[in-house]
Motif scaffolding. Structure first.
Motif, PDB file in Angstrom:
ATOM      1  N   GLY A  77       0.797  -1.223   0.000  1.00 49.14           N
ATOM      2  CA  GLY A  77       0.000   0.000   0.000  1.00 49.14           C
ATOM      3  C   GLY A  77       0.828   1.270   0.000  1.00 49.14           C
ATOM      4  O   GLY A  77       0.291   2.356  -0.189  1.00 49.14           O
ATOM      5  N   PHE A  78       2.115   1.145   0.251  1.00 50.32           N
ATOM      6  CA  PHE A  78       3.036   2.273   0.278  1.00 50.32           C
ATOM      7  C   PHE A  78       2.538   3.382   1.202  1.00 50.32           C
ATOM      8  O   PHE A  78       2.468   3.153   2.399  1.00 50.32           O
ATOM      9  N   ARG A  79       2.119   4.533   0.714  1.00 50.70           N
ATOM     10  CA  ARG A  79       1.765   5.667   1.572  1.00 50.70           C
ATOM     11  C   ARG A  79       0.305   5.643   2.048  1.00 50.70           C
ATOM     12  O   ARG A  79      -0.133   6.571   2.727  1.00 50.70           O
ATOM     13  N   LEU A  80      -0.423   4.617   1.695  1.00 50.70           N
ATOM     14  CA  LEU A  80      -1.820   4.479   2.128  1.00 50.70           C
ATOM     15  C   LEU A  80      -1.894   3.956   3.556  1.00 50.70           C
ATOM     16  O   LEU A  80      -0.932   3.350   4.053  1.00 50.70           O
ATOM     17  N   LYS A  81      -3.028   4.129   4.195  1.00 51.56           N
ATOM     18  CA  LYS A  81      -3.264   3.485   5.486  1.00 51.56           C
ATOM     19  C   LYS A  81      -3.318   1.968   5.309  1.00 51.56           C
ATOM     20  O   LYS A  81      -2.905   1.215   6.191  1.00 51.56           O
ATOM     21  N   ALA A  82      -3.843   1.530   4.188  1.00 53.20           N
ATOM     22  CA  ALA A  82      -3.950   0.097   3.891  1.00 53.20           C
ATOM     23  C   ALA A  82      -2.558  -0.491   3.648  1.00 53.20           C
ATOM     24  O   ALA A  82      -1.721   0.120   2.977  1.00 53.20           O
ATOM     25  N   ARG A  83      -2.331  -1.680   4.173  1.00 50.81           N
ATOM     26  CA  ARG A  83      -1.045  -2.357   3.965  1.00 50.81           C
ATOM     27  C   ARG A  83      -0.888  -2.858   2.542  1.00 50.81           C
ATOM     28  O   ARG A  83       0.226  -2.976   2.047  1.00 50.81           O
ATOM     29  N   HIS A  84      -2.029  -3.193   1.904  1.00 46.69           N
ATOM     30  CA  HIS A  84      -1.990  -3.791   0.570  1.00 46.69           C
ATOM     31  C   HIS A  84      -2.969  -3.095  -0.365  1.00 46.69           C
ATOM     32  O   HIS A  84      -4.032  -2.647   0.076  1.00 46.69           O
ATOM     33  N   VAL A  85      -2.600  -3.079  -1.648  1.00 49.47           N
ATOM     34  CA  VAL A  85      -3.532  -2.697  -2.697  1.00 49.47           C
ATOM     35  C   VAL A  85      -3.681  -3.927  -3.591  1.00 49.47           C
ATOM     36  O   VAL A  85      -2.685  -4.498  -4.049  1.00 49.47           O
ATOM     37  N   ILE A  86      -4.925  -4.322  -3.773  1.00 47.27           N
ATOM     38  CA  ILE A  86      -5.215  -5.436  -4.678  1.00 47.27           C
ATOM     39  C   ILE A  86      -5.813  -4.828  -5.935  1.00 47.27           C
ATOM     40  O   ILE A  86      -6.828  -4.141  -5.882  1.00 47.27           O
ATOM     41  N   HIS A  87      -5.143  -5.041  -7.047  1.00 50.85           N
ATOM     42  CA  HIS A  87      -5.529  -4.456  -8.324  1.00 50.85           C
ATOM     43  C   HIS A  87      -6.387  -5.480  -9.067  1.00 50.85           C
ATOM     44  O   HIS A  87      -5.886  -6.536  -9.479  1.00 50.85           O
ATOM     45  N   ALA A  88      -7.663  -5.181  -9.210  1.00 44.00           N
ATOM     46  CA  ALA A  88      -8.609  -6.085  -9.867  1.00 44.00           C
ATOM     47  C   ALA A  88      -9.045  -5.460 -11.189  1.00 44.00           C
ATOM     48  O   ALA A  88      -9.463  -4.303 -11.222  1.00 44.00           O
ATOM     49  N   VAL A  89      -8.936  -6.232 -12.257  1.00 44.71           N
ATOM     50  CA  VAL A  89      -9.269  -5.726 -13.590  1.00 44.71           C
ATOM     51  C   VAL A  89     -10.654  -6.224 -13.977  1.00 44.71           C
ATOM     52  O   VAL A  89     -10.832  -7.397 -14.310  1.00 44.71           O
ATOM     53  N   GLY A  90     -11.605  -5.311 -13.888  1.00 41.85           N
ATOM     54  CA  GLY A  90     -12.975  -5.643 -14.256  1.00 41.85           C
ATOM     55  C   GLY A  90     -13.199  -5.549 -15.749  1.00 41.85           C
ATOM     56  O   GLY A  90     -12.397  -4.964 -16.481  1.00 41.85           O
ATOM     57  N   PRO A  91     -14.301  -6.113 -16.200  1.00 40.80           N
ATOM     58  CA  PRO A  91     -14.607  -6.088 -17.637  1.00 40.80           C
ATOM     59  C   PRO A  91     -15.227  -4.766 -18.068  1.00 40.80           C
ATOM     60  O   PRO A  91     -15.898  -4.088 -17.284  1.00 40.80           O
ATOM     61  N   VAL A  92     -15.020  -4.442 -19.316  1.00 39.03           N
ATOM     62  CA  VAL A  92     -15.744  -3.344 -19.948  1.00 39.03           C
ATOM     63  C   VAL A  92     -17.115  -3.898 -20.327  1.00 39.03           C
ATOM     64  O   VAL A  92     -17.226  -4.998 -20.883  1.00 39.03           O
ATOM     65  N   TRP A  93     -18.179  -3.166 -19.990  1.00 38.34           N
ATOM     66  CA  TRP A  93     -19.541  -3.594 -20.297  1.00 38.34           C
ATOM     67  C   TRP A  93     -19.756  -3.615 -21.806  1.00 38.34           C
ATOM     68  O   TRP A  93     -19.459  -2.642 -22.495  1.00 38.34           O
ATOM     69  N   GLN A  94     -20.229  -4.758 -22.302  1.00 32.98           N
ATOM     70  CA  GLN A  94     -20.508  -4.917 -23.723  1.00 32.98           C
ATOM     71  C   GLN A  94     -21.944  -5.381 -23.943  1.00 32.98           C
ATOM     72  O   GLN A  94     -22.234  -6.064 -24.924  1.00 32.98           O
ATOM     73  N   GLY A  95     -22.812  -5.066 -23.007  1.00 34.82           N
ATOM     74  CA  GLY A  95     -24.204  -5.444 -23.131  1.00 34.82           C
ATOM     75  C   GLY A  95     -24.598  -6.667 -22.331  1.00 34.82           C
ATOM     76  O   GLY A  95     -25.759  -7.069 -22.335  1.00 34.82           O
ATOM     77  N   GLY A  96     -23.655  -7.287 -21.663  1.00 37.05           N
ATOM     78  CA  GLY A  96     -23.955  -8.434 -20.819  1.00 37.05           C
ATOM     79  C   GLY A  96     -23.874  -9.782 -21.504  1.00 37.05           C
ATOM     80  O   GLY A  96     -24.152 -10.806 -20.892  1.00 37.05           O
ATOM     81  N   THR A  97     -23.443  -9.797 -22.751  1.00 37.75           N
ATOM     82  CA  THR A  97     -23.400 -11.069 -23.491  1.00 37.75           C
ATOM     83  C   THR A  97     -21.978 -11.541 -23.767  1.00 37.75           C
ATOM     84  O   THR A  97     -21.788 -12.510 -24.499  1.00 37.75           O
ATOM     85  N   ALA A  98     -20.988 -10.880 -23.190  1.00 31.93           N
ATOM     86  CA  ALA A  98     -19.587 -11.225 -23.451  1.00 31.93           C
ATOM     87  C   ALA A  98     -18.902 -11.789 -22.209  1.00 31.93           C
ATOM     88  O   ALA A  98     -17.691 -11.635 -22.037  1.00 31.93           O
ATOM     89  N   GLY A  99     -19.667 -12.424 -21.334  1.00 31.69           N
ATOM     90  CA  GLY A  99     -19.097 -13.040 -20.138  1.00 31.69           C
ATOM     91  C   GLY A  99     -18.718 -12.053 -19.047  1.00 31.69           C
ATOM     92  O   GLY A  99     -17.928 -12.379 -18.161  1.00 31.69           O
ATOM     93  N   GLU A 100     -19.298 -10.858 -19.098  1.00 30.49           N
ATOM     94  CA  GLU A 100     -18.930  -9.823 -18.137  1.00 30.49           C
ATOM     95  C   GLU A 100     -19.184 -10.235 -16.689  1.00 30.49           C
ATOM     96  O   GLU A 100     -18.364  -9.949 -15.813  1.00 30.49           O
ATOM     97  N   ALA A 101     -20.289 -10.894 -16.420  1.00 29.21           N
ATOM     98  CA  ALA A 101     -20.616 -11.266 -15.036  1.00 29.21           C
ATOM     99  C   ALA A 101     -19.567 -12.221 -14.463  1.00 29.21           C
ATOM    100  O   ALA A 101     -19.124 -12.051 -13.321  1.00 29.21           O
ATOM    101  N   ALA A 102     -19.148 -13.210 -15.223  1.00 31.59           N
ATOM    102  CA  ALA A 102     -18.136 -14.159 -14.751  1.00 31.59           C
ATOM    103  C   ALA A 102     -16.796 -13.466 -14.531  1.00 31.59           C
ATOM    104  O   ALA A 102     -16.092 -13.744 -13.550  1.00 31.59           O
ATOM    105  N   LEU A 103     -16.444 -12.568 -15.433  1.00 28.66           N
ATOM    106  CA  LEU A 103     -15.192 -11.834 -15.273  1.00 28.66           C
ATOM    107  C   LEU A 103     -15.234 -10.930 -14.041  1.00 28.66           C
ATOM    108  O   LEU A 103     -14.264 -10.867 -13.284  1.00 28.66           O
ATOM    109  N   LEU A 104     -16.347 -10.246 -13.836  1.00 27.18           N
ATOM    110  CA  LEU A 104     -16.475  -9.380 -12.668  1.00 27.18           C
ATOM    111  C   LEU A 104     -16.441 -10.200 -11.384  1.00 27.18           C
ATOM    112  O   LEU A 104     -15.748  -9.835 -10.425  1.00 27.18           O
ATOM    113  N   ALA A 105     -17.138 -11.309 -11.352  1.00 28.89           N
ATOM    114  CA  ALA A 105     -17.110 -12.183 -10.170  1.00 28.89           C
ATOM    115  C   ALA A 105     -15.688 -12.651  -9.890  1.00 28.89           C
ATOM    116  O   ALA A 105     -15.263 -12.714  -8.722  1.00 28.89           O
ATOM    117  N   GLY A 106     -14.935 -12.954 -10.939  1.00 26.70           N
ATOM    118  CA  GLY A 106     -13.548 -13.376 -10.778  1.00 26.70           C
ATOM    119  C   GLY A 106     -12.696 -12.329 -10.079  1.00 26.70           C
ATOM    120  O   GLY A 106     -11.816 -12.656  -9.270  1.00 26.70           O
TER     121      GLY A 106
END
Length: 180
Positions: A77-106
């Motif tokens: 987390g460096f200068r943050l109060k948090a000890r860690h930063v977890i970088h999560a890459v969410g999906p770009v919304w494409q209408g809901g038919t490109a597996g976005e829900a599974a990617l977001l859940a991941g």
């Protein structure tokens, strides 16, 4: 270093809660960055986290280099109060038919696994993918809450999961989803 919060009997085990504010200011073990796949400083939540953590965060992210959509990586987390930063890459919304829900859940599932492996007692999530990635807020909240609830089953850590919303409107969406 955990955040003291009252138990909410409507939440599974009292482990999930909704808060409003700047995710960079919360005294939790881990915060989640709504990252891009190249882990570069961006706008919105990502930009705010990078600014608050200092240039060391960008250096650490450059060393990692890439994170696939639907996945997550961890840095200090460096200068943050948090000890860690977890970088999560969410999906770009494409209408809901490109597996976005599974990617977001991941994103949520992997972030929780990384937090547990790092010994984080508490973690704060932003509303991943709902900004410039365009994921509809209510649909994203439903995926987030379901993924977190499923991931917490049988896992002691993290003991607290915060959905850190930037404003009251987003917080109300998360509260409705948590109560349903």
């Amino acid at each position: 270093m955990g955040l003291a919060m009252p138990q909410d009997p409507r939440m599974p085990g009292g482990r999930m809660a909704v808060i409003v504010g700047d995710i960079t200011q919360h005294d939790v073990d881990a915060i989640v960055n709504a990252a891009n796949d190249r882990l570069l400083p961006g706008g919105g939540v990502c930009g705010a986290i990078h600014r608050a953590a200092g240039p060391e965060l960008a250096t650490a992210c450059r060393a990692i280099g890439h994170c696939p959509t639907g996945s997550a990586v961890i840095t200090p987390g460096f200068r943050l109060k948090a000890r860690h930063v977890i970088h999560a890459v969410g999906p770009v919304w494409q209408g809901g038919t490109a597996g976005e829900a599974a990617l977001l859940a991941g994103c949520y599932t992997q972030a929780l696994a990384l937090a547990a492996a790092a010994g984080a007692a508490d973690i704060a999530f932003p509303a991943i993918s709902t900004g410039i990635f365009g994921y509809p807020a209510e649909a994203a909240a439903k995926v987030a809450v379901a993924a977190v609830a499923a991931a917490l089953v049988g896992r002691a850590q993290p003991a607290r999961v915060l959905f850190c919303c930037f404003d009251q409107a987003m917080a109300e969406i998360y509260r409705r989803v948590l109560q349903s």
